[in-house]
Design an enzyme around this catalytic site. Sequence first.
Site, PDB file in Angstrom:
ATOM      1  CG  HIS A  50       3.510  54.263  41.733  1.00 40.99           C
ATOM      2  ND1 HIS A  50       2.642  53.201  41.610  1.00 40.99           N
ATOM      3  CD2 HIS A  50       4.678  53.730  42.183  1.00 40.99           C
ATOM      4  CE1 HIS A  50       3.254  52.091  41.949  1.00 40.99           C
ATOM      5  NE2 HIS A  50       4.481  52.378  42.313  1.00 40.99           N
ATOM      6  CG  HIS A  97       5.369  45.721  39.565  1.00 40.70           C
ATOM      7  ND1 HIS A  97       6.494  45.295  38.901  1.00 40.70           N
ATOM      8  CD2 HIS A  97       5.751  46.864  40.200  1.00 40.70           C
ATOM      9  CE1 HIS A  97       7.505  46.121  39.146  1.00 40.70           C
ATOM     10  NE2 HIS A  97       7.065  47.074  39.938  1.00 40.70           N
TER      11      HIS A  97
END
Length: 744
Positions: A50, A97
């Site tokens: 990430h 998200h």
Amino acid sequence: MSLATEQKPTLETAINLGLLPEEFEKIKSILGREPNFTELSLYSVMWSEHCSYKNSIRWLKTLPKEGPHMLAKAGEENAGLVAVDNNLACAFKIESHNHPSAIEPYQGAATGVGGINRDIFTMGARPVAQLNSLRFGNINNERTKYLIRGVVKGIGDYGNAFGVPTVGGEVFFDDCYNINVLVNAMSAGIVKKGKTVSAISYGAGNPVFIVGSATGKDGIHGATFASGDLHEDSAEDLPSVQVGDPFTEKLLLEATLELIDTGAVIGMQDMGAAGIICSTSEMSAKGKHGMNVWLDKVPLRQANMLPWEICLSESQERMLVVAKKGMEEVVQQVFDKWDLNCTQIGEVTEGHDLKFYFRGELSAQVPAESLVLGGGAPVYEREFTEPAYMQLNRAFNPKTVPVPVDLKQVAVHLCTHPNIASKRWVYQQYDSMVGTINMSSNRPSDAAIVNLKESDKALALTVDCNSRYVYADAETGCAIAVAEAARNIVCSGGIPSAITNCLNFGNPYNQEVYWQFVHAIKGMSAACTKFQTPVTGGNVSFYNHSKTGDKEIPVFPTPTIGMLGILKDKNRMMTLDFKQPGHAVFLIGKTTDDFASSEYLYSFHSIKNSPAPYFNLDEELQMQQVIIQLIEKGLIASAHDVSDGGLFITLLESSMPRNLGFDISTDEDIRKDSFLFGEGQGRVVVSVSEENLDAFVDIIAEAGIDFINLGTVTQGEIKIDSEDFGNVSCYKELYDTALEKILN
């Protein structure tokens, strides 16, 4: 416990934190010693997929970054920055998200909105528009209904309270998203040229402040969580999901912009993924300086937090600010005025090390550059192989698909399908009018148009990706996503300028998934180069799959494209709605006998394997340039691109706003179902008044592109080859209410 005396973690500890054995060895080599647990935790989040893009950066570097309007290239700042005119610039970005929203949909989606807006205003830009791209599983599943209700409410509640309009987006349903939903949030903001702030730290002795909310245990290891699998026990990861407060974010926005105006700011960065360690390391590495940070000075909302927890917390509505020495009081006064925390937690130092102290003892010491993308973070080149299902896609034979006896049944099926029907149930929960700058709320257009009150120009914004096309052929499908975004901008009167992307894929260690990723990047590169829309940045989200035992079920490869375009003259905005009966209706672009990967084939015939629809990049660009010319000369009354659902749905969507209809003839050389419901690319439906007809035909003929005179706009009746297909009002009722009937 000090750095010297803390018990050293083992290889097993490193693996449990998500690090590879070779990464554990690399950390020891960088430090010249064994790391302690806090240091290992810092590396584990910063070297997660990430944060580090370690499995994707090799290919991301091949994307085009140069363009006529670029002010900041990909990776240089928190968001892309593009010139709008001689005075204004637009900062824009999209991010995912996904995993948080799959576990706790309300807060997962809400904090996604908050985070992407902070990326915009940390650059000094005021957010003016939000968009989102949402993917859910089978809408008839109760869990899907729970997730969509939570996600939409989270986006609406946060965005509405924050006070920025949600101006556009897309919603798509497929079984592959049953477990792992995709929630991609985009924001765009406006800033005067020369007034932007960089995410950088330099100048030994300059103070470092944490501002905004207090720090808690929410979101700890959230970056690691986003780089892992979803499985049966993922609900236990709920502490990895952050909790948002839009009212605090609104105060933080105003305080931040006010602080920038004082001239006290050296650099500033949002605390998103990986929290304090991300901001301190990235800003320090960029400025080639070090930093001393006193963790016990960080305002906490939970007692007894340990140093590694404070460093890794992803509590929302926080920023790291590096200010000019001697202007500490100025910083404090601004945040006191807005009743927000503002605490000096460190200072900039010479050298390259980050030193974290807690209660007088050194808890961690690491070189800033060793943590970050482009520095010491690992970079891998993964192997890939073509997915086995591609053979099935290529083997598709359209001749085996029967033409339905009743095409009206197909028309009703498509206009009520959740992927095509009105998303009114969704967008009515968003405030699209706050700020009075949304020009397309009452004037429907293919892209969202945002008024710039200080300029004669306007922004055109869109998010696009048909993931079914990308599954069918990753390279072609991703090029189509870019082309459709550009087509939406063009049909609204704009000129495509630049893109941001959100690349949602499965496990990068799966060679078939990585093949999808690599070929999607190739398709994106080709299309962005063709349209001169460079990639300004974005987000890679891997591990979007569900896992049951040893079996991984990846989502469709979903490279979401967020595109920015500029309307040179806001008075030339083009809408998609037919204006009055009698106007001629034309289809511009090449029509082929093709219904591959269409919603019609996929959901009506339940055929899941077929190639991507017809697409030619050169023809697409030529067609779009003609549309731009027609709009500039004022020769068309409406423009709407042919996409999901094919020509029939395009005509229906152009008819419904004013309760008009259409009377058209199909092409005898093309299957009727293919002509009406095929999704071949590069086509736009336009309507033309009688007085503009000759000039319109002259331009089309001179350009040498394919076009069809379909027929005319009617009072409301729909006729195809003289057959009565009903009245538009009946379809409109079905179209408007289909989604809410399922969800309510």
